[in-house]
Design an enzyme around this catalytic site. Structure first.
Site, PDB file in Angstrom:
ATOM      1  N   TYR A  88      -2.621 -10.658   3.005  1.00 47.28           N
ATOM      2  CA  TYR A  88      -2.572  -9.009   3.177  1.00 47.28           C
ATOM      3  C   TYR A  88      -4.141  -8.718   3.613  1.00 47.28           C
ATOM      4  O   TYR A  88      -4.893  -8.503   2.732  1.00 47.28           O
ATOM      5  CB  TYR A  88      -1.952  -8.240   2.149  1.00 47.28           C
ATOM      6  CG  TYR A  88      -1.602  -6.856   2.428  1.00 47.28           C
ATOM      7  CD1 TYR A  88      -2.110  -5.956   3.782  1.00 47.28           C
ATOM      8  CD2 TYR A  88      -0.959  -5.866   1.720  1.00 47.28           C
ATOM      9  CE1 TYR A  88      -1.960  -4.780   4.140  1.00 47.28           C
ATOM     10  CE2 TYR A  88      -0.738  -4.585   2.069  1.00 47.28           C
ATOM     11  CZ  TYR A  88      -1.196  -3.983   3.238  1.00 47.28           C
ATOM     12  OH  TYR A  88      -1.240  -2.557   3.492  1.00 47.28           O
ATOM     13  N   GLY A  92      -0.341  -4.717  11.659  1.00 51.19           N
ATOM     14  CA  GLY A  92      -0.282  -3.832  10.547  1.00 51.19           C
ATOM     15  C   GLY A  92      -0.682  -2.303  10.787  1.00 51.19           C
ATOM     16  O   GLY A  92      -0.576  -1.505  10.057  1.00 51.19           O
ATOM     17  N   ASP A 135       0.530   0.990  12.891  1.00 52.28           N
ATOM     18  CA  ASP A 135       1.673   1.483  13.709  1.00 52.28           C
ATOM     19  C   ASP A 135       0.931   2.261  14.967  1.00 52.28           C
ATOM     20  O   ASP A 135       1.629   1.789  15.958  1.00 52.28           O
ATOM     21  CB  ASP A 135       2.223   2.635  13.024  1.00 52.28           C
ATOM     22  CG  ASP A 135       2.581   2.387  11.387  1.00 52.28           C
ATOM     23  OD1 ASP A 135       1.919   1.264  11.075  1.00 52.28           O
ATOM     24  OD2 ASP A 135       3.056   3.278  10.925  1.00 52.28           O
ATOM     25  N   THR A 145       0.900  -1.269   0.038  1.00 51.05           N
ATOM     26  CA  THR A 145       0.091   0.096  -0.171  1.00 51.05           C
ATOM     27  C   THR A 145       0.834   1.288  -0.149  1.00 51.05           C
ATOM     28  O   THR A 145       0.763   2.107  -0.941  1.00 51.05           O
ATOM     29  CB  THR A 145      -0.920   0.093   1.226  1.00 51.05           C
ATOM     30  OG1 THR A 145      -1.538  -1.212   1.247  1.00 51.05           O
ATOM     31  CG2 THR A 145      -1.836   1.154   1.071  1.00 51.05           C
ATOM     32  N   LYS A 191      -0.556 -10.273   7.239  1.00 53.70           N
ATOM     33  CA  LYS A 191      -0.308  -8.870   7.541  1.00 53.70           C
ATOM     34  C   LYS A 191      -1.638  -8.235   7.955  1.00 53.70           C
ATOM     35  O   LYS A 191      -2.780  -8.118   7.279  1.00 53.70           O
ATOM     36  CB  LYS A 191       0.385  -8.101   6.463  1.00 53.70           C
ATOM     37  CG  LYS A 191       0.570  -6.678   6.830  1.00 53.70           C
ATOM     38  CD  LYS A 191       0.948  -6.039   5.494  1.00 53.70           C
ATOM     39  CE  LYS A 191       1.403  -4.329   5.710  1.00 53.70           C
ATOM     40  NZ  LYS A 191       0.359  -3.580   6.263  1.00 53.70           N
TER      41      LYS A 191
END
Length: 330
Positions: free
Chosen positions: A163, A218, A220, A70, A193
């Site tokens: 993902y 995934g 932060d 991404t 992920k």
């Protein structure tokens, strides 16, 4: 005899260490979601900054890089550009052998994804990953398993990581169910992920009976909560600029200092709240240019920061406790 008892103790200890190692996921630590460099004149993908980029991430202590995802504007890239970038990153990480390499190969076309997966395996990468198709979407988990089985099957010797980013794909299936149905069908299925807010699903995946699975945190901004429910690895864009500070969150948590880890996460979330308002990819491109990594503009339909926006962003960042750790050369 004393020696035979020592040998027995050594054998038991060795077995226990092997057993403990077998219970750990393959992937651990902080993996950086990289951005793509574009030539400002031609608009085409540009690999000229990748060596400097890799050195920057090595110096910060990254476990590896997650490329063509991404943050890299993957679905805005051509297939040829994605191949070019994968080859350039493989050469860069091979120079010092300090970074692992996971290549995102997802596409709305299963044939394109298979082509990219096979190419990634030919390079000898550490893993491949794919988002679910996001135009014609899988109708259920079984359809998602069939799609990812086809993609992973094109790279039969390479660990595969789904993902999961439903805010982008609008594919909201439980990952616990995906792992339950997927692992028997996909021998290389390594994990997910997990870029979603469903902590119950994430916790269940981290303690799945078919595991251990590599469940990458995934988001932060929720690294610490995800560590508390079993994550030992993470992939994110903020690690481009503040990896040592996020590593501190992981270290404090590992050492049992939850209060200090929470304080650190809070400081980092103040940073994230600011940059999220300006656009994560454009912000990181602007900031990395002040760390010796010039990645050029973003690609349409995204927009670069205007000079006024850059000035306003910098003024806001200077008020934050984390500002010195950005190490900007202004």
């Amino acid at each position: 005899s004393r020696h035979s008892r020592a040998r027995d103790l050594f054998s038991v200890s060795s077995f226990m260490l092997r057993h403990m190692a077998a219970q750990l996921p393959k992937f651990r630590g902080i993996w950086v979601a990289t951005l793509t460099g574009f030539n400002a004149q031609t608009g085409k993908a540009d690999t000229s900054s990748i060596d400097a980029y890799a050195r920057h991430l090595e110096d910060d202590g990254a476990a590896g890089v997650f490329i063509n995802g991404t943050s890299a504007e993957a679905l805005s890239l051509t297939t040829e550009e994605r191949i070019l970038l994968a080859e350039a990153w493989k050469k860069a990480v091979d120079k010092n052998k300090k970074l692992g390499l996971i290549v995102h190969v997802g596409s709305t076309s299963v044939e394109t994804a298979k082509h990219l997966a096979a190419h990634a395996e030919s390079l000898g990468v550490d893993g491949i990953s794919a988002v679910p198709p996001c135009y014609h979407k899988p109708a259920n988990v079984d359809a998602l398993v069939r799609f990812t089985k086809a993609v992973a099957g094109a790279a039969p010797k390479t660990p595969f990581i789904l993902y999961h980013i439903p805010s982008f794909t609008n594919v909201y299936f439980p990952m616990k169910e995906y792992l339950t149905k997927g692992k028997p069908e996909i021998p290389t299925l390594e994990g997910v992920k997990f870029t979603h807010t469903d902590l119950l699903d994430l916790e269940r995946c981290n303690h799945h009976p078919l595991g251990p699975f590599s469940m990458f945190s995934g988001f932060d901004q929720s690294l610490l909560p995800n560590l508390t429910i079993g994550c030992v690895s993470t992939i994110g864009i903020s690690y481009n600029m503040l990896l040592p500070r996020y590593q501190r969150v992981m270290d404090l948590f590992a050492n049992g200092d939850l209060a200090a880890a929470a304080k650190e996460q809070q400081a980092l979330n103040e940073w994230y709240e600011v940059i999220d308002r300006y656009g994560l990819i454009a912000v990181h491109k602007a900031l990395l240019s002040h760390r010796g990594v010039d990645l050029g503009p973003v690609r349409l339909p995204l927009s670069d920061l205007s000079p006024e926006q850059k000035d306003k962003l910098l003024a806001e960042l200077k008020t934050l406790e984390i500002f010195p750790d950005l190490k900007l050369k202004l």
